[in-house]
Design a protein around this motif. Structure first.
Motif, PDB file in Angstrom:
ATOM      1  N   ALA A   1       0.833  -1.207   0.000  1.00  0.00           N
ATOM      2  CA  ALA A   1       0.000   0.000   0.000  1.00  0.00           C
ATOM      3  C   ALA A   1       0.863   1.251   0.000  1.00  0.00           C
ATOM      4  O   ALA A   1       0.547   2.242  -0.687  1.00  0.00           O
ATOM      5  CB  ALA A   1      -0.923  -0.015   1.211  1.00  0.00           C
TER       6      ALA A   1
ATOM      7  N   SER B   1       1.389   4.226  -3.108  1.00  0.00           N
ATOM      8  CA  SER B   1       0.953   5.590  -2.804  1.00  0.00           C
ATOM      9  C   SER B   1       1.666   6.603  -3.698  1.00  0.00           C
ATOM     10  O   SER B   1       2.824   6.411  -4.083  1.00  0.00           O
ATOM     11  CB  SER B   1       1.229   5.914  -1.335  1.00  0.00           C
ATOM     12  OG  SER B   1       0.541   5.026  -0.482  1.00  0.00           O
TER      13      SER B   1
ATOM     14  N   ALA C   1       0.209   8.674   0.852  1.00  0.00           N
ATOM     15  CA  ALA C   1      -0.922   9.564   0.586  1.00  0.00           C
ATOM     16  C   ALA C   1      -1.073   9.820  -0.906  1.00  0.00           C
ATOM     17  O   ALA C   1      -0.155   9.588  -1.701  1.00  0.00           O
ATOM     18  CB  ALA C   1      -0.732  10.887   1.321  1.00  0.00           C
ATOM     19  N   ARG C   2      -2.249  10.297  -1.256  1.00  0.00           N
ATOM     20  CA  ARG C   2      -2.474  10.815  -2.595  1.00  0.00           C
ATOM     21  C   ARG C   2      -1.931  12.245  -2.670  1.00  0.00           C
ATOM     22  O   ARG C   2      -1.627  12.867  -1.653  1.00  0.00           O
ATOM     23  CB  ARG C   2      -3.960  10.795  -2.923  1.00  0.00           C
ATOM     24  CG  ARG C   2      -4.582   9.403  -2.889  1.00  0.00           C
ATOM     25  CD  ARG C   2      -6.061   9.448  -3.251  1.00  0.00           C
ATOM     26  NE  ARG C   2      -6.644   8.104  -3.183  1.00  0.00           N
ATOM     27  CZ  ARG C   2      -7.205   7.593  -2.081  1.00  0.00           C
ATOM     28  NH1 ARG C   2      -7.264   8.333  -0.976  1.00  0.00           N
ATOM     29  NH2 ARG C   2      -7.693   6.365  -2.094  1.00  0.00           N
TER      30      ARG C   2
ATOM     31  N   THR D   1      -4.885  13.073   1.092  1.00  0.00           N
ATOM     32  CA  THR D   1      -5.648  12.048   1.811  1.00  0.00           C
ATOM     33  C   THR D   1      -4.786  10.819   2.026  1.00  0.00           C
ATOM     34  O   THR D   1      -4.107  10.337   1.107  1.00  0.00           O
ATOM     35  CB  THR D   1      -6.929  11.684   1.042  1.00  0.00           C
ATOM     36  OG1 THR D   1      -6.588  11.289  -0.291  1.00  0.00           O
ATOM     37  CG2 THR D   1      -7.888  12.846   1.010  1.00  0.00           C
TER      38      THR D   1
ATOM     39  N   VAL E   1      -3.532   7.116   2.471  1.00  0.00           N
ATOM     40  CA  VAL E   1      -3.814   5.800   1.909  1.00  0.00           C
ATOM     41  C   VAL E   1      -3.303   4.710   2.841  1.00  0.00           C
ATOM     42  O   VAL E   1      -3.932   3.666   3.002  1.00  0.00           O
ATOM     43  CB  VAL E   1      -3.171   5.653   0.515  1.00  0.00           C
ATOM     44  CG1 VAL E   1      -3.357   4.236  -0.020  1.00  0.00           C
ATOM     45  CG2 VAL E   1      -3.739   6.675  -0.447  1.00  0.00           C
ATOM     46  N   ALA E   2      -2.159   4.949   3.485  1.00  0.00           N
ATOM     47  CA  ALA E   2      -1.534   3.921   4.318  1.00  0.00           C
ATOM     48  C   ALA E   2      -0.808   4.561   5.488  1.00  0.00           C
ATOM     49  O   ALA E   2      -0.141   5.592   5.332  1.00  0.00           O
ATOM     50  CB  ALA E   2      -0.559   3.084   3.492  1.00  0.00           C
TER      51      ALA E   2
ATOM     52  N   THR F   1      -7.755   6.327   7.286  1.00  0.00           N
ATOM     53  CA  THR F   1      -6.855   5.745   6.302  1.00  0.00           C
ATOM     54  C   THR F   1      -7.411   4.415   5.830  1.00  0.00           C
ATOM     55  O   THR F   1      -8.118   3.732   6.581  1.00  0.00           O
ATOM     56  CB  THR F   1      -5.433   5.553   6.875  1.00  0.00           C
ATOM     57  OG1 THR F   1      -4.576   5.043   5.851  1.00  0.00           O
ATOM     58  CG2 THR F   1      -5.432   4.581   8.048  1.00  0.00           C
ATOM     59  N   GLU F   2      -7.089   4.056   4.596  1.00  0.00           N
ATOM     60  CA  GLU F   2      -7.608   2.810   4.027  1.00  0.00           C
ATOM     61  C   GLU F   2      -6.804   1.597   4.474  1.00  0.00           C
ATOM     62  O   GLU F   2      -7.313   0.466   4.468  1.00  0.00           O
ATOM     63  CB  GLU F   2      -7.592   2.906   2.501  1.00  0.00           C
ATOM     64  CG  GLU F   2      -8.445   4.041   1.960  1.00  0.00           C
ATOM     65  CD  GLU F   2      -8.082   4.405   0.527  1.00  0.00           C
ATOM     66  OE1 GLU F   2      -7.551   3.520  -0.183  1.00  0.00           O
ATOM     67  OE2 GLU F   2      -8.334   5.555   0.121  1.00  0.00           O
ATOM     68  N   ASN F   3      -5.556   1.812   4.832  1.00  0.00           N
ATOM     69  CA  ASN F   3      -4.673   0.722   5.220  1.00  0.00           C
ATOM     70  C   ASN F   3      -3.900   1.132   6.472  1.00  0.00           C
ATOM     71  O   ASN F   3      -3.291   2.210   6.506  1.00  0.00           O
ATOM     72  CB  ASN F   3      -3.682   0.394   4.094  1.00  0.00           C
ATOM     73  CG  ASN F   3      -4.382   0.052   2.796  1.00  0.00           C
ATOM     74  OD1 ASN F   3      -4.830  -1.077   2.592  1.00  0.00           O
ATOM     75  ND2 ASN F   3      -4.490   1.042   1.890  1.00  0.00           N
TER      76      ASN F   3
ATOM     77  N   ASN G   1      -8.008  14.659   6.601  1.00  0.00           N
ATOM     78  CA  ASN G   1      -7.928  13.271   7.057  1.00  0.00           C
ATOM     79  C   ASN G   1      -8.659  13.039   8.375  1.00  0.00           C
ATOM     80  O   ASN G   1      -8.448  12.019   9.036  1.00  0.00           O
ATOM     81  CB  ASN G   1      -6.457  12.860   7.191  1.00  0.00           C
ATOM     82  CG  ASN G   1      -5.774  12.755   5.843  1.00  0.00           C
ATOM     83  OD1 ASN G   1      -5.996  11.811   5.095  1.00  0.00           O
ATOM     84  ND2 ASN G   1      -4.952  13.746   5.521  1.00  0.00           N
TER      85      ASN G   1
END
Length: 738
Positions: A167, A171, A292-293, A297, A299-300, A330-332, A384
């Motif tokens: 992840a 990113s 992050a993006r 935001t 991501v991990a 966070t997604e991960n 976030n």
């Protein structure tokens, strides 16, 4: 009692006692035929005491006894973190677990005689190799087992993601850093002390404790007596910060010696002794990796922690599970906690355990991500913000962190911040601004309170809780006055005695949230008892009236045209008083919601461009802690927490000698703490949004949240001022020089 926002701001009801010297702390308690004890401490880090020469000490003037592992005081069982601060009981064997461990007790007629005799004792050791270096011990770190009911290695991943590293690799932007801080010490103004008095087989122990009830249990178990035979008295505590929750060696030995000698024994630790006989905060290393993006935001989030732990037990800093576990969406997420076993004094709870250290790593890493993305650090946090508890999808009972940031930024003047590091120069000072998030869980325990109407017109409100400077004396008075419709001056608070209404004590930022609802319950029960007395006693002017027709109104009982104040009623019926005990406990909403307090810190620092000296200019803290019971003492709590964070950021850290395990700076000359010159103006603002899902008061605890994130905010401001990212605390001038 409603959960409406309050504007109460009153002086401490115990303030006059404290500033005039009238408040009696543990060491101030008088006793007839009082003897004095002085602890003997080990001078090696690991091994066995082979022999102790006590002849000269026993022959010294005034000495009554010298106790050692070879002339022991019998104690029973073993310690646990919630009772005794370490996993062994003192003097029950000759094992040495760390440098500065209690290995003996000299008792004499005076403190000076005991101290001087203790200097004559000689100990011989069979020394074994000791592990005392935190850095060297990291490769041997182990899994500590579950943390707050979750695995030490906790991970949740988005669908289709194989690992946290995958992840991160996927990113658009990643940052990673390793952050370290040394062990730290509580350094309360009042050193640990106790006076043990036996009478007719029962013990009265005067000791500075955050929990009289836990101390009763620990003492009774170790002394082999029923809990009903132990009374713990602690009306005033000169600071604790978590260090006065557990029971340490000195009260155990004092009580055992007092029973053996048949006279009271006082033991007061020297300042140097408090650094080893009682607990500390773990040393911590953390690696935080963020993915992050481009829009910021997350991501991990990968948060790895190594915390020092003692072979003698105690607790450790669970830094990831208390911060990255739920602070941002966070997604991960991957958390991994390890402990580093060492032959050092046992760590214990210290203000915001886990959150203090974890926030430094996470909030610094987030600032690094903001710099990499060229996004304002406040805006990055807002993007976030977790609207539900991540990974559990449990809603927050009340959360206004976004408001903390917006109000804080406006009050602080964040819009004037120059995002380019090193761009602001005022004379010889580089100036920067930083920010960070604060968090602390809303804790609540079962509690009971007794409310009693008195014929002199006052009302007593009592509970076996504690006040370690946090203001519980005043909280009881304010809440009692509110519940009964009386002036605060008519409420007599009483606390710090195990014989009062059951209460686990004051820790975990839970004392007000736990005890406050019980005050309301007790007030209701007491007014019911007062009405019952009024309608059943033949001497009462309300005798014979149906209880349902009598109402309590601001100190009076009213029935139709008849009104009588409770003092007059009690005197009329010749009653010494009437009252009742009420209790409260967490309700059904606990488990269905996540209860947490939040906050935001903003900091401005100056760094001298020639010397590297860091100086704080100002700090703004905005706190979402639910309803605020007393604004004056609440503000004091946040200021104290911020000062705690200043110590973490700029000054504090134990220095352990690598060859001996001795804490080289275990004194107030060398262990640096913030003083007036280090503390800038601190602006504190409370949102004051009641959290009625948490408790009927709407109040969550604020004793610890003030320190969380302060070190990161300071470090982030230093980076903004200089362009130097300091990842190892404390931030000293040598780390800021070329």
């Amino acid at each position: 009692m409603s959960g409406a926002a309050r504007t109460v701001s009153v002086n401490r009801v115990d303030g006059r006692l404290k500033v005039t010297g009238g408040a009696r702390y543990a060491a101030d308690q008088p006793a007839e035929r009082l003897a004095h004890g002085f602890l003997l401490l080990s001078t090696v880090a690991r091994g066995t005491v082979r022999a102790m020469d006590v002849a000269a000490a026993e022959a010294s003037p005034g000495v009554l006894a010298v106790y050692t592992p070879f002339r022991t005081l019998a104690l029973l069982g073993s310690g646990t973190p919630f009772s005794v601060g370490h996993s062994w009981l003192p003097l029950q064997d000759a094992e040495v677990h760390y440098h500065g461990q209690a290995i003996g007790l000299v008792v004499a007629e005076t403190f000076e005689q005991a101290r001087d005799a203790a200097a004559l004792v000689r100990a011989d050791y069979d020394v074994r190799p000791a592990a005392v270096s935190f850095t060297d011990g990291i490769p041997a770190a182990t899994d500590p087992g579950p943390i707050m009911g979750e695995p030490a290695r906790l991970e949740y991943l988005a669908d289709g993601v194989d690992s946290i590293d995958a992840a991160l690799a996927a990113s658009e932007v990643t940052v990673s850093g390793t952050y370290q801080q040394p062990g730290k010490h509580h350094s309360a103004m009042e050193p640990h002390a106790c006076v043990a008095v036996w009478q007719d087989g029962s013990l009265t122990l005067h000791t500075g404790t955050q929990s009289a009830s836990l101390t009763v249990g620990a003492m009774a178990a170790a002394l082999g007596v029923e809990t009903a035979k132990v009374r713990v008295v602690s009306p005033h505590v000169g600071g604790g910060f978590g260090n006065k929750v557990a029971t340490w060696a000195h009260p155990l030995l004092a009580a055992a010696a007092a029973r053996t000698l048949g006279r009271p024994v006082k033991v007061v630790l020297t300042r140097e002794q408090t650094f080893t006989v009682t607990g500390n905060r773990s040393a911590v290393r953390q690696t935080v990796s963020l993915g992050a993006r481009r829009d910021g935001t997350l991501v991990a989030v990968k948060h790895q922690v190594w915390a020092s732990q003692s072979g003698s037990g105690g607790i450790f800093e669970s830094s990831a599970h208390t911060t990255s576990r739920y602070l941002y969406r966070t997604e991960n997420l991957h958390l991994d906690q390890k402990i580093v076993p060492l032959d050092v004094p046992p760590p214990t709870w210290m203000r915001a355990p886990g959150q203090e250290s974890g926030s430094f790593a996470l909030e610094t890493a987030l600032d690094e991500l903001a710099a990499e993305l060229r996004i304002d650090p406040v805006e990055l946090r807002l993007r976030n913000n977790a609207t539900v508890y991540p990974g559990r999808n449990v809603p927050w009972s009340s959360k206004h962190l976004d408001e903390c940031y917006r109000i804080g930024a406006q009050r602080f003047g964040w819009a004037r911040r120059n995002p380019t590091p090193g761009a602001v120069l005022r004379g010889e000072w580089l100036v920067g601004m930083g920010t960070a998030t604060a968090n602390y869980p809303g804790e609540r325990f079962p509690a009971s309170v007794n409310v009693r109407f008195r014929p002199d017109g006052d009302v007593s409100v009592s509970s076996a809780t504690a006040d370690l400077g946090t203001g519980m004396w005043t909280v009881l008075a304010v809440l009692g006055a509110e519940a009964l419709g009386l002036p605060v001056a008519r409420i007599r608070s009483d606390l710090g005695d195990s014989t009062l209404a059951a209460n686990i004590g004051s820790f975990g930022s839970a004392s007000t949230a736990s005890t406050g609802p019980a005050v309301a319950a007790a007030a209701q029960a007491a007014t019911t008892a007062l009405i019952d007395l009024a309608v059943t006693d033949e001497r009462s002017p309300l005798h014979g009236r149906p209880a349902a027709e009598v109402r309590y109104e601001r100190g009076d009982l009213v029935a139709g045209d008849l009104r009588i104040g409770f003092p007059e009623l009690l005197r009329t019926v010749d009653s010494p008083g009437v009252g009742a005990t009420g209790s409260a406990a967490p309700g059904p909403d606990h488990g269905r919601y996540a209860f947490t307090s939040f906050g935001a810190h903003f900091c401005e620092v100056r760094v001298n461009r020639w010397t590297g000296e860091p100086r704080l200019s100002r700090i703004t803290s905005v706190i979402d802690g639910g309803a605020i019971i007393n604004a004056k003492t609440a503000r004091s709590q946040i200021i104290g927490g911020v000062i705690f964070g200043i110590g973490q950021a700029l000054l504090e850290g134990a220095v352990v000698e690598p060859d001996t395990g001795r804490i080289a700076n275990g004194n107030f000359a060398d262990y640096l703490l913030p003083v007036n010159a280090d503390v800038p103006p601190i602006d504190v603002h409370f949102l004051d949004h009641p959290d009625l899902l948490f408790n009927p008061l709407g109040a969550r605890g604020i004793g610890e949240i003030g320190t969380v994130g302060v070190a990161a905010a300071i470090g982030n401001a230093v980076y903004n001022a200089t362009g130097r990212r300091v990842r190892e605390l404390p931030i000293t001038l040598d780390k800021l020089l070329d």
